[in-house]
Design an enzyme around this catalytic site. Structure first.
Site, short mmCIF file in Angstrom:
data_model
loop_
_atom_site.label_atom_id
_atom_site.label_comp_id
_atom_site.label_asym_id
_atom_site.label_seq_id
_atom_site.Cartn_x
_atom_site.Cartn_y
_atom_site.Cartn_z
N LYS A 66 38.04 40.99 28.72
CA LYS A 66 39.25 41.29 29.50
C LYS A 66 40.40 41.40 28.51
O LYS A 66 40.48 40.60 27.57
CB LYS A 66 39.49 40.18 30.54
CG LYS A 66 40.67 40.47 31.48
CD LYS A 66 40.81 39.41 32.58
CE LYS A 66 41.98 39.69 33.50
NZ LYS A 66 42.16 38.68 34.56
N SER A 141 42.50 40.46 39.31
CA SER A 141 43.01 41.31 38.25
C SER A 141 41.93 41.76 37.26
O SER A 141 42.14 42.73 36.54
CB SER A 141 44.10 40.59 37.47
OG SER A 141 43.59 39.42 36.85
N SER A 165 41.11 36.06 40.45
CA SER A 165 40.90 37.27 39.64
C SER A 165 39.51 37.47 39.07
O SER A 165 39.22 38.55 38.56
CB SER A 165 41.89 37.31 38.49
OG SER A 165 43.09 37.84 38.94
N1 GLN Z 1 45.53 38.13 42.99
C1 GLN Z 1 46.15 36.93 42.53
C2 GLN Z 1 47.55 37.21 42.07
O1 GLN Z 1 47.93 38.35 42.05
C3 GLN Z 1 45.33 36.27 41.47
C4 GLN Z 1 45.53 36.81 40.11
C5 GLN Z 1 44.71 36.12 39.08
O2 GLN Z 1 43.84 35.29 39.39
N2 GLN Z 1 45.03 36.39 37.84
O3 GLN Z 1 48.26 36.32 41.70
#
Ligand code: GLN
Length: 454
Positions: A66, A141, A165
């Protein structure tokens, strides 16, 4: 996981992965490929095998990183413009551990910029497409990581999970995604989003593969004082008798059917199902979207156009350098969170928002403790809906946030959770569920998934 050996060379594994990555360009998975360094490392591993030396537990296994992990290979962008030219002088502890065991990073994968999002549409490099339907989101994400594993380009991928995410994109693409207990794996060398919930974890094709990755990556790190002494390998595997399901979530449609089917399967295997009332979980999303932006606004203050990455060239004063570089460099969602974070931390609002949210967070932690006095693990959907259409939620951030309602409570409480694939919708979209355990039950959770959930 296929590792290099006398029969299969690391070079052939890496070449095949790179070729496949190029064939899948239409999904927009990779931000950058690590071709030259990957092939060089593969050659070194093949040499070791030839000489009869130990090439490591992940010898020649191609993986995707990532793009919020720092490593000396390639540039870390966190899918943002503001970090685009960043060449890191350090390598994240987790990456170093994987590479020391012979894993080979073939490329850096797409994500929502700074991991803010649930669809990978907030990337400066454009969205990644869902592996089952290119008109839909990959989830986020860590969208690139999930699709790289789902399309069989790599054996595994790294991810970060601050509020879902890893689990949400895993579930949108039919692969396994694991968010460990908070502090299990070092965060050193990972671009910080919200330090009190950020977790490093993995995407793979089985719980068994994730177990191997955990046994390599977990452990205390002097560079991250929140890491736990290594409990992973030494923890006992539980004999699971009771699994809880949460009555308070509004579960509908094909996700409901998938959950009910899993419950029936567990019952058939002799597991007792316990219904849990967890009324404070309905506050988790509100708590998350106060605590997390507060930490984001602090963590992102270091990107000022001076110390890292992008700087606006037209700025005429120091204030303009800060202002213009940050205005150009951050994506709209990053700015939204910086503003919310600064607001909830500002004097006059701190007590009403931030402090209150922290108190509610404690209640959520206690509610899970109570739940785990009644059952060994909790089974839950990962998301209220399967993968949505590209563009469907981009103009309405709150509707996007609502997709996180079942994943964020787990991060607030620092618990481990495994998203695993269960079935497909009528339209061929992936459906996943998650299994949540008490802190430090990571090994049992993966063991249970491997032995009982298949
Ligand atoms: N979708 C969640 C957010 O936008 C989680 C993001 C994440 O885990 N990095 O905060």
């Amino acid at each position: 996981m296929q590792i290099a050996s006398k029969e299969v060379s690391a070079t052939s594994l890496v070449k095949a992965a790179l070729e496949k990555a190029k064939r899948c360009e239409n999904y927009n998975i990779f931000i950058s490929l690590n071709e030259e360094a990957a092939l060089k490392k593969a050659q070194e591993i093949d040499e070791k095998i030839k000489k009869g030396e130990n090439p490591g537990k992940l010898a020649g296994v191609p993986y995707a990183l990532k793009d919020n992990f720092l490593s000396k290979d390639g540039n870390t962008t966190a899918a943002s413009k503001i970090l685009e030219p960043l060449k890191s002088p350090i390598t994240a502890t987790s990456v170093k551990k994987l590479e020391d065991e012979g894993a080979i990073m073939i490329g850096r994968v797409n994500m929502d910029a700074f991991a803010h999002g649930s669809s990978t549409e907030n990337s400066y490099f454009g969205p990644t497409k869902n592996s089952k339907d290119e008109a839909r989101v990959a989830g986020g994400s860590s969208g690139g990581s999930a699709v790289a594993v789902a399309l069989d380009i790599v054996e595994f991928a790294t991810g970060t999970d601050t509020g879902g995410s890893i689990r949400q994109p895993a579930s949108f693409n039919g692969v396994y995604g694991f968010k460990p207990t908070y502090g299990a794996i070092s965060r050193y060398g990972v671009v910080a989003m919200a330090s009190s919930t950020d977790c490093v974890g993995f995407f793979a094709k089985s719980a068994e593969d994730i177990d191997l990755l955990m046994s390599i990556a977990a452990g205390q790190d002097p560079y991250d004082l929140t890491t736990l002494p290594n409990y992973y390998e030494t923890s006992e595997v539980k004999d699971v008798k009771k699994v809880g399901i949460i009555k308070d979530f509004d579960v509908k449609g094909e996700i409901k059917e998938a959950l009910e089917k899993e419950v029936e399967d567990l019952k058939a295997k002799g597991i007792e199902i316990v219904e849990l009332e967890m009324p404070t979980l309905k506050y988790a999303l509100a708590v998350y979207y106060i605590v997390v932006p507060a930490e984001i606004s602090s963590n992102l203050s270091r990107y000022d156009g001076i110390r890292y990455g992008y700087r606006n060239k037209d700025a005429k004063s120091l204030d303009e350098v800060y202002g213009k570089s940050r205005s150009d460099g951050f994506m709209p969602e990053n700015k939204r969170r910086i503003m919310i974070g600064n607001f909830v931390l500002s004097s006059g609002f701190y007590d009403a928002y931030y402090l209150k949210a922290q108190k509610a967070r404690t209640l959520i932690i206690k509610e899970y403790e109570k739940a785990f006095s009644k059952c060994d693990f909790i089974l839950s959907p990962v998301t209220p809906n399967p993968a949505f259409k590209l563009g469907e939620k981009t103009s309405d951030p709150v509707s996007m946030y609502l997709e996180d309602v079942m994943s964020v409570p787990i991060n607030l409480a620092g618990l481990p959770s495994l998203a695993f694939p269960v079935s497909e919708t009528k339209d061929g979209l992936s459906l996943g569920l998650q299994l949540i355990g008490p802190r430090r039950s990571d090994k049992s959770l993966l063991d249970f998934a491997e032995r009982r959930l298949k």
